[in-house]
Motif scaffolding. Structure first.
Motif, PDB file in Angstrom:
ATOM      1  N   GLU A   1       0.528  -5.252 -11.158  1.00 46.34           N
ATOM      2  CA  GLU A   1       1.460  -4.703 -10.169  1.00 46.34           C
ATOM      3  C   GLU A   1       2.399  -3.692 -10.820  1.00 46.34           C
ATOM      4  OE1 GLU A   1       3.523  -7.680  -7.982  1.00 46.34           O
ATOM      5  OE2 GLU A   1       1.695  -8.643  -7.252  1.00 46.34           O
ATOM      6  N   THR A   2       2.829  -2.735 -10.036  1.00 44.06           N
ATOM      7  CA  THR A   2       3.736  -1.709 -10.534  1.00 44.06           C
ATOM      8  C   THR A   2       4.898  -1.561  -9.567  1.00 44.06           C
ATOM      9  OG1 THR A   2       3.874   0.554 -11.373  1.00 44.06           O
ATOM     10  CG2 THR A   2       2.620   0.224  -9.352  1.00 44.06           C
ATOM     11  N   GLU A   3       6.015  -1.101 -10.068  1.00 47.08           N
ATOM     12  CA  GLU A   3       7.192  -0.942  -9.204  1.00 47.08           C
ATOM     13  C   GLU A   3       7.160   0.376  -8.450  1.00 47.08           C
ATOM     14  OE1 GLU A   3      11.923  -0.361  -9.922  1.00 47.08           O
ATOM     15  OE2 GLU A   3      11.008  -2.115 -10.828  1.00 47.08           O
ATOM     16  N   THR A   4       6.727   1.433  -9.137  1.00 48.92           N
ATOM     17  CA  THR A   4       6.721   2.761  -8.536  1.00 48.92           C
ATOM     18  C   THR A   4       5.332   3.358  -8.624  1.00 48.92           C
ATOM     19  OG1 THR A   4       9.041   3.103  -9.173  1.00 48.92           O
ATOM     20  CG2 THR A   4       7.770   5.060  -8.621  1.00 48.92           C
TER      21      THR A   4
ATOM     22  N   GLU B   1       5.293   7.566  10.757  1.00 44.82           N
ATOM     23  CA  GLU B   1       3.909   7.094  10.906  1.00 44.82           C
ATOM     24  C   GLU B   1       3.329   6.661   9.570  1.00 44.82           C
ATOM     25  OE1 GLU B   1       2.578   9.872  14.756  1.00 44.82           O
ATOM     26  OE2 GLU B   1       2.213  10.538  12.687  1.00 44.82           O
ATOM     27  N   LEU B   2       3.563   7.467   8.539  1.00 45.83           N
ATOM     28  CA  LEU B   2       3.030   7.123   7.216  1.00 45.83           C
ATOM     29  C   LEU B   2       3.697   5.867   6.666  1.00 45.83           C
ATOM     30  CD1 LEU B   2       1.227   7.746   4.825  1.00 45.83           C
ATOM     31  CD2 LEU B   2       2.999   9.284   3.943  1.00 45.83           C
ATOM     32  N   ARG B   3       4.998   5.766   6.841  1.00 44.96           N
ATOM     33  CA  ARG B   3       5.703   4.585   6.347  1.00 44.96           C
ATOM     34  C   ARG B   3       5.199   3.318   7.043  1.00 44.96           C
ATOM     35  NH1 ARG B   3      12.191   3.540   6.765  1.00 44.96           N
ATOM     36  NH2 ARG B   3      11.639   3.484   8.963  1.00 44.96           N
ATOM     37  N   THR B   4       5.007   3.405   8.339  1.00 49.79           N
ATOM     38  CA  THR B   4       4.491   2.248   9.096  1.00 49.79           C
ATOM     39  C   THR B   4       3.096   1.865   8.623  1.00 49.79           C
ATOM     40  OG1 THR B   4       5.815   2.856  11.032  1.00 49.79           O
ATOM     41  CG2 THR B   4       3.942   1.381  11.389  1.00 49.79           C
ATOM     42  N   TRP B   5       2.233   2.866   8.423  1.00 52.52           N
ATOM     43  CA  TRP B   5       0.855   2.595   7.997  1.00 52.52           C
ATOM     44  C   TRP B   5       0.832   1.925   6.625  1.00 52.52           C
ATOM     45  CZ3 TRP B   5      -2.679   3.796   4.189  1.00 52.52           C
ATOM     46  CH2 TRP B   5      -4.014   3.570   4.493  1.00 52.52           C
ATOM     47  N   LEU B   6       1.638   2.450   5.680  1.00 50.08           N
ATOM     48  CA  LEU B   6       1.693   1.862   4.343  1.00 50.08           C
ATOM     49  C   LEU B   6       2.266   0.449   4.382  1.00 50.08           C
ATOM     50  CD1 LEU B   6       2.958   4.998   2.355  1.00 50.08           C
ATOM     51  CD2 LEU B   6       0.676   3.981   2.231  1.00 50.08           C
ATOM     52  N   SER B   7       3.268   0.250   5.219  1.00 47.87           N
ATOM     53  CA  SER B   7       3.871  -1.082   5.345  1.00 47.87           C
ATOM     54  C   SER B   7       2.876  -2.089   5.869  1.00 47.87           C
ATOM     55  CB  SER B   7       5.100  -1.034   6.264  1.00 47.87           C
ATOM     56  OG  SER B   7       6.102  -0.214   5.717  1.00 47.87           O
ATOM     57  N   GLU B   8       2.068  -1.668   6.833  1.00 40.65           N
ATOM     58  CA  GLU B   8       1.046  -2.554   7.386  1.00 40.65           C
ATOM     59  C   GLU B   8       0.011  -2.924   6.328  1.00 40.65           C
ATOM     60  OE1 GLU B   8       0.870  -4.061  10.301  1.00 40.65           O
ATOM     61  OE2 GLU B   8       2.818  -3.231  10.849  1.00 40.65           O
ATOM     62  N   CYS B   9      -0.322  -1.956   5.483  1.00 44.62           N
ATOM     63  CA  CYS B   9      -1.274  -2.244   4.393  1.00 44.62           C
ATOM     64  C   CYS B   9      -0.741  -3.342   3.494  1.00 44.62           C
ATOM     65  CB  CYS B   9      -1.520  -0.987   3.558  1.00 44.62           C
ATOM     66  SG  CYS B   9      -2.494   0.270   4.385  1.00 44.62           S
ATOM     67  N   LEU B  10       0.525  -3.209   3.104  1.00 43.36           N
ATOM     68  CA  LEU B  10       1.127  -4.192   2.201  1.00 43.36           C
ATOM     69  C   LEU B  10       1.367  -5.511   2.913  1.00 43.36           C
ATOM     70  CD1 LEU B  10       3.600  -1.829   0.309  1.00 43.36           C
ATOM     71  CD2 LEU B  10       1.482  -2.819  -0.553  1.00 43.36           C
TER      72      LEU B  10
ATOM     73  N   PRO C   1       3.325  -1.761  -4.890  1.00 43.87           N
ATOM     74  CA  PRO C   1       4.541  -1.050  -5.305  1.00 43.87           C
ATOM     75  C   PRO C   1       5.703  -1.262  -4.333  1.00 43.87           C
ATOM     76  CG  PRO C   1       3.033   0.454  -4.241  1.00 43.87           C
ATOM     77  CD  PRO C   1       2.316  -0.869  -4.328  1.00 43.87           C
ATOM     78  N   THR C   2       6.905  -1.194  -4.855  1.00 44.34           N
ATOM     79  CA  THR C   2       8.090  -1.232  -3.998  1.00 44.34           C
ATOM     80  C   THR C   2       8.530   0.183  -3.613  1.00 44.34           C
ATOM     81  OG1 THR C   2       9.472  -1.352  -5.982  1.00 44.34           O
ATOM     82  CG2 THR C   2       8.952  -3.423  -4.900  1.00 44.34           C
ATOM     83  N   ASN C   3       8.190   1.155  -4.459  1.00 46.34           N
ATOM     84  CA  ASN C   3       8.501   2.554  -4.166  1.00 46.34           C
ATOM     85  C   ASN C   3       7.203   3.359  -4.222  1.00 46.34           C
ATOM     86  OD1 ASN C   3      11.315   2.142  -4.009  1.00 46.34           O
ATOM     87  ND2 ASN C   3      11.489   2.248  -6.231  1.00 46.34           N
TER      88      ASN C   3
END
Length: 775
Positions: free
Chosen positions: A613-616, A752-761, A638-640
């Motif tokens: 795992e990585t932070e950024t 839209e991109l933030r939502t998509w990435l959040s759903e992935c995680l 990642p968190t960022n």
């Protein structure tokens, strides 16, 4: 996610009721008083309403009666009295108090402030010999002298009576003086933390036979500027002294307030940030007599002329400090293995080294010693500042033989040592600090009074908090924590090194100013809650008053998306933090030299199971399919995330052929049986308004499906093709996949991109839970 620079320590929650039941104090004030250890109504009343009656009996100070008797005897015998002061704001204020007192008694007196550069700190033998030659029979030190063992012996030898008034830490051996007036040398005196000006005020009271309220303005300047704890007697002196200073008619003080651009009621911040630094600046660059002269003069024109000179000296001091700080930071280098920063250079102005040391402490969270090398004398002189976890005075006393001269207290000190002892000093202090402190102790700590919500913040709240003023050491201005989404953010200042943020709730707004936090502008992402800690105050400009927060630190707990799509990718290197885990998905990192070796450079065909795992995470390359991208993202967790995608030949932006387009082209091929790419393609492009790439793509799809074959530059129809749908073509599918990838990752909005990435995680978390609970 953004980590705070400091350790946030919330004040102990006080669930128990205080030992008083009164509507006199609001719940907030009660809570703040309890945090200060005040548990009774009497203590609370005394704290919120300082009174001169709270001051202790001066006769509890050891030797004060003996000293007073000697001064009165000198006045009656018309003996010459010399007041020997120090060159800082406390020293010149103490000198002014004592001179005014002796003048009131009718004494024949004068004052002497040693030159920082030629004489150094404290009494010196040459000055005492000169005083003897000039006929002085009594010397009174103010704000200095407790370490003057040799000088006291000389005074006794010369027949001069020496009265020492001081507040600095007594060392192992006390001077053999006629009298020593020092709270820490007075067992019966309960309050030990008076400033030099406070001790001088006590002697003035004893000499005059009444409490000298008219000298409280000087006493407040010395007390607040010297950063002694503003509790007990110091709180009373500061509180009443600020009132006296606000209505003072002294020409020198009026002129000083004018160049400081201070009007109306004077606050502790006015002394700490404007008055004190200007008085200090004189002794830092030249002889401090000018500062004493300003305080004592009764001529307004002269006062204004001196105040203008002091203003120029203070500006020069700022320029010198900036230059030395820059050099010292370059010499400091990496501080990872340094417990105590020690820097030295020939030519540095000795008078400003304490300020330079303070700058280094703030930047590196390490004690700092800054020394000026005097090659001709074979010594180094300088100043030190520390961090709360490290008692500088105690630890330096363990290696006292390293110094020729040394004095100070837990957080600040001055010193002289032989040049050859520089390495010994650094090695010994590093050994001491590493034995005493852990790595966490080096992180600056900020104490937070409580969390607060935006609707609670108003002007009435700020005025309520002012009941606990004056603020200072041991009574810090309350720091509050606020969590909200900034409505606006921008960098301000000539060098854009400050941050301004604004929070909004319905019709209420709050501005936050973070001095020196300008770089954090780039770490604040849209619609992301941030936590800020800081002090509340009133910003008054052009007759308009508005509550604001002076932000001291920021942190973000949420995962963040940084959108650099289509921008210069070299700019993202500034986001790499050396102490954090970073990874980048790229065939080759841009500006590789700007990225530290700790950054993992990955590609989409990496073995997912081998990754940590990585932070950024920096995303430079576009994936070939979204499922592979999701798996990699979930593994790295990642968190960022920094989206740094660049597109040169976009598929999404090129019009995708419709079924009708495919049908028309196939019909043309079927009719002609073959097409000459060189001859017929331009004709088709002109007739249909299609691009060459569009036509070539459709032909590739037909070829992939077996509808046509390509020989040299001719497209030849297959007379007996197997019926297949367009979607069966790998080429068609690949184009559709690229369109979906670009639409999802490049042409999507930030939300839209933030939502998509959040759903992935989120899917990663859900799948983990399914495995756990499934077992």
């Amino acid at each position: 996610m953004l980590e705070s620079k400091m350790k946030w320590k919330f004040a102990d929650s006080q669930t128990a009721r205080p030992a008083w039941d009164s509507n006199r104090f609001s719940p907030l004030i009660k809570e703040l008083l309890l945090q200060r250890g005040i548990t009774t109504r009497e203590e609370a009343e005394a704290f919120v309403s300082p009174d001169l009656a709270q001051l202790h009996n001066v006769q509890l100070l050891s030797d004060i009666d003996k000293a007073a008797e000697r001064v009165h005897r000198a006045v009656n015998a018309d003996e010459s009295i010399l007041v020997y002061g120090d060159y800082d704001a406390d020293g010149v204020s103490s000198t002014a108090i004592m001179i005014k007192t002796l003048h009131e008694l009718g004494a024949h007196c004068n004052y002497y402030i040693p030159n920082r550069f030629t004489e150094g700190y404290g009494p010196n033998e040459e000055a005492f010999r000169t005083a003897y030659q000039n006929g002085y029979q009594l010397i009174i030190t103010v704000d200095t002298g407790i370490a003057a063992v040799d000088e006291a012996a000389l005074a006794k030898q010369l027949g001069i009576d020496l009265i020492i008034t001081d507040h600095h830490e007594p060392q192992e051996q006390l001077p053999d003086a006629y009298a020593i007036i020092h709270p820490k040398c007075s067992p019966n005196y309960d309050f030990k933390e008076l400033a030099g000006a406070g001790v001088a005020l006590k002697l003035a009271e004893r000499l005059l036979g009444y409490f000298p309220k008219h000298l409280l303005d000087f006493a407040a300047i010395g007390t607040i500027a010297d950063l002694v704890p503003l509790i007990g007697e110091n709180r009373v002196i500061a509180s009443y002294g600020l009132q006296t200073l606000s209505r003072s008619r002294r020409p020198g003080l009026k002129a000083l307030l004018k160049v400081c651009d201070i009007e109306g009621g004077i606050t502790e911040e006015d002394i700490g940030f404007s008055i004190g630094p200007r008085l200090n600046a004189v002794g830092r660059l030249q002889n401090a007599d000018l500062a004493v002269h300003l305080l004592l003069t009764d001529v307004q024109d002269e006062a204004e002329e001196i105040a203008d000179m002091i203003q120029s000296i203070n500006q020069e001091r700022k320029n010198i400090v900036n230059a030395i700080v820059k050099e010292a930071e370059e010499m400091t280098g990496s501080v990872e293995d340094q417990g105590v920063i020690v820097v030295a250079k020939e030519g540095w102005n000795q008078g400003v080294l304490g300020i330079v040391a303070s700058n280094l402490v703030r930047k590196y969270d390490r004690p700092a010693i800054v020394l000026s090398i005097l090659s001709e004398d074979g010594v180094m002189k300088g100043s030190a500042r520390s961090i709360p976890a490290f008692d500088l005075f105690t630890n330096c006393m363990k290696i006292r033989n390293t110094f020729t001269h040394f004095g100070g207290h837990s957080q600040a000190a001055g010193m002289t040592l032989p040049i050859e002892n520089l390495q010994i000093l650094q090695v010994e202090l590093n050994n001491l600090i590493h034995r005493e402190l852990s790595s966490e102790d080096f992180t600056q700590e900020i104490e937070i009074a409580k969390s607060i919500a935006l609707p609670e913040i108003n002007e009435e709240l700020v005025e309520e908090i002012r009941q606990l003023a004056p603020f200072g050491m041991a009574n810090p201005k309350p720091v509050f924590q606020l969590e909200d989404i900034p409505a606006e953010k921008r960098q301000i200042g000539n060098n854009k090194n400050h941050l301004k943020i604004q929070f909004r709730h319905q019709n209420k707004t709050l501005d936050g100013i973070g001095f020196g936090l300008g770089k954090l502008f780039y770490y604040l992402t849209p619609k992301t809650p941030i936590s800020v800690v800081g002090e509340l105050g009133i910003n008054e400009w052009n007759g308009y008053r508005k509550v604001q927060m002076i932000v001291q630190d920021i942190k973000i707990d949420d995962n963040q998306l940084f959108d650099h799509r289509g921008k210069n990718s070299s700019q993202v290197t500034s986001y790499v933090q050396h102490n954090h885990a970073c990874a980048a998905i790229s065939q080759k990192l841009p500006n590789m030299t700007d990225f530290p070796g700790s950054v993992q450079c990955l590609t989409y065909d990496a073995n997912v199971n081998s990754l940590e795992e990585t932070e950024t995470l920096f995303l430079f390359d576009m994936p070939t399919d979204l499922e592979t991208f999701k798996l990699l993202l979930q593994r790295l967790n990642p968190t960022n995330i920094h989206a740094c995608f660049q597109l040169e030949n976009s598929v999404y932006m090129n019009v995708f052929p419709s079924r009708a387009d495919f049908k028309w082209l196939y019909a043309l091929l079927f009719k002609r049986k073959q097409i000459d790419m060189n001859k017929d393609l331009p004709m088709i492009m002109e007739a249909k308004g299609w691009t060459k790439a569009r036509i070539e793509f459709m032909i590739d799809v037909f070829s992939d499906l077996g509808f046509v074959k390509i020989e040299d530059d001719f497209i030849i129809i297959n007379p007996n093709p197997v019926h297949k749908d367009l979607e069966a073509s790998v080429v068609y599918q690949g184009r559709m996949t690229k369109v979906e990838i670009e639409k999802t990752l490049y042409y999507s909005t930030y939300d839209e991109l933030r939502t998509w990435l959040s759903e992935c995680l989120k899917d990663r978390v859900n799948s983990k839970e399914e495995v756990v609970y499934g077992l």
